[in-house]
Design a protein around this motif. Structure first.
Motif, mmCIF file in Angstrom:
data_model
loop_
_atom_site.group_PDB
_atom_site.id
_atom_site.type_symbol
_atom_site.label_atom_id
_atom_site.label_comp_id
_atom_site.label_asym_id
_atom_site.label_seq_id
_atom_site.Cartn_x
_atom_site.Cartn_y
_atom_site.Cartn_z
ATOM 1 N N UNK A 163 0.817 -1.214 0.000
ATOM 2 C CA UNK A 163 0.000 0.000 0.000
ATOM 3 C C UNK A 163 0.844 1.254 0.000
ATOM 4 N N UNK A 164 1.954 1.223 0.756
ATOM 5 C CA UNK A 164 2.851 2.376 0.785
ATOM 6 C C UNK A 164 3.484 2.621 -0.574
ATOM 7 N N UNK A 165 3.846 1.535 -1.247
ATOM 8 C CA UNK A 165 4.425 1.673 -2.586
ATOM 9 C C UNK A 165 3.404 2.263 -3.568
ATOM 10 N N UNK A 166 2.132 1.874 -3.437
ATOM 11 C CA UNK A 166 1.087 2.449 -4.285
ATOM 12 C C UNK A 166 0.958 3.951 -4.053
ATOM 13 N N UNK A 167 1.019 4.370 -2.772
ATOM 14 C CA UNK A 167 0.901 5.799 -2.446
ATOM 15 C C UNK A 167 2.070 6.578 -3.028
ATOM 16 N N UNK A 168 3.289 6.049 -2.840
ATOM 17 C CA UNK A 168 4.471 6.723 -3.384
ATOM 18 C C UNK A 168 4.403 6.794 -4.907
ATOM 19 N N UNK A 169 4.052 5.682 -5.535
ATOM 20 C CA UNK A 169 4.002 5.636 -6.994
ATOM 21 C C UNK A 169 2.954 6.605 -7.537
ATOM 22 N N UNK A 170 1.764 6.585 -6.934
ATOM 23 C CA UNK A 170 0.701 7.473 -7.410
ATOM 24 C C UNK A 170 1.035 8.945 -7.218
ATOM 25 N N UNK A 171 1.620 9.285 -6.050
ATOM 26 C CA UNK A 171 1.930 10.693 -5.759
ATOM 27 C C UNK A 171 2.996 11.229 -6.706
ATOM 28 N N UNK A 172 4.067 10.475 -6.875
ATOM 29 C CA UNK A 172 5.147 10.937 -7.747
ATOM 30 C C UNK A 172 4.722 10.920 -9.214
ATOM 31 N N UNK A 173 3.881 9.956 -9.579
ATOM 32 C CA UNK A 173 3.399 9.905 -10.956
ATOM 33 C C UNK A 173 2.516 11.117 -11.260
ATOM 34 N N UNK A 174 1.656 11.492 -10.307
ATOM 35 C CA UNK A 174 0.822 12.671 -10.511
ATOM 36 C C UNK A 174 1.679 13.939 -10.595
#
Length: 270
Positions: free
Chosen positions: A190-201
């Motif tokens: 879940x943490x990796x999803x948050x990091x990936x989504x935030x940086x991707x946005x």
């Protein structure tokens, strides 16, 4: 920030229909790129994507009849060769992976050209107008294209792995992925999803702002240099040795960037 000036507009049929093609380009490009990375080395995928400046110039030349100077065409030669040399450390012959990577590059180039057209139209309509623009600005274009991409891909994700993950979580309040090599537990996942989504946005927002300021060809060149930075950062972070061909390719890319910056007609596509 100018990009946040007008805020998020209410959904409308015109707004959705305008952003829908970009959503299709975004979904198709990411799916093809991810599939290509599963078949061929990441360096080779970036090599093929490094052809985006050349593809952009060719698209404007043959589709929109925008003619560039001889110096502009020549400056793209060391750029393209430099990326090929910097990213060509390994190779696995997989024709389908090559086709997917090339298709992803074509879709992203098309997305950049269409996005730039919408940015120019929105800027022209915004002159002297407060907030009711017909064409979406950068923030609304990013918001609605990302939202539509989420809605369209959600059923695919649910069918492929979502239902099984949700069922696993409801059974024992955790997602068990230990049977898959290199997998993460549910908290780390879940943490990796948050990091990936935030940086991707954040990367997409910066990319849209940059695309609104420069021509699609210049944007492709900037994106090309990003791929070289990825290679250099990976070499430093993972301690991988740099080959002589890679070092020469990085230097050739920097030379191509300098030559392209000295051309006088880089913004002709605008």
């Amino acid at each position: 920030m100018p990009v946040l000036r007008h805020g998020i507009r209410k959904p409308s049929r015109e707004l959705i229909m305008t952003t829908l093609p970009l959503t299709a380009f975004q979904i198709g490009g990411h799916i093809l790129s991810s599939d290509a990375m599963s078949r061929i080395p990441v360096s080779l995928v970036h090599t093929i994507k490094g052809l985006s400046p050349l593809l952009t110039v060719l698209a404007y030349r043959f589709v929109f009849n925008v003619k560039y100077s001889y110096a502009t065409y020549m400056s793209l030669v060391p750029l393209t060769l430099g990326v090929v040399m910097a990213c060509s450390a390994s190779f696995k012959a997989n024709l389908l992976g090559l086709v997917y990577a090339f298709g992803s590059a074509l879709l992203f180039v098309t997305q950049n050209i269409v996005s730039k057209k919408l940015f120019n139209e929105a800027k022209a309509e915004a002159d002297g107008i407060s907030t009711r623009n017909k064409k979406p600005d950068k923030l609304n274009l990013l918001c609605y294209s990302s939202g539509l991409a989420f809605i369209l891909t959600l059923p695919i994700w649910l069918w492929s792995e979502g239902f099984s993950m949700i069922g696993d979580f409801l059974a024992d309040a955790s997602i068990e992925l230990s049977e898959r090599p290199g997998s993460l537990d549910h908290a780390r996942l879940g943490l990796e999803f948050i990091f990936n989504g935030s940086f991707h946005f954040g990367q997409n927002l910066v990319a849209f702002v940059l695309l609104g300021l420069v021509s699609p060809v210049t944007y492709s060149v900037a994106s090309l240099f990003k791929r070289v930075f990825v290679i250099v950062f990976a070499i430093i972070w993972f301690g991988n040795p740099m080959t002589g061909i890679q070092g020469f390719g990085i230097g050739l890319t920097i030379l191509g960037l300098y030559l392209y910056d000295r051309t006088s007609d880089a913004a002709k596509a605008d």
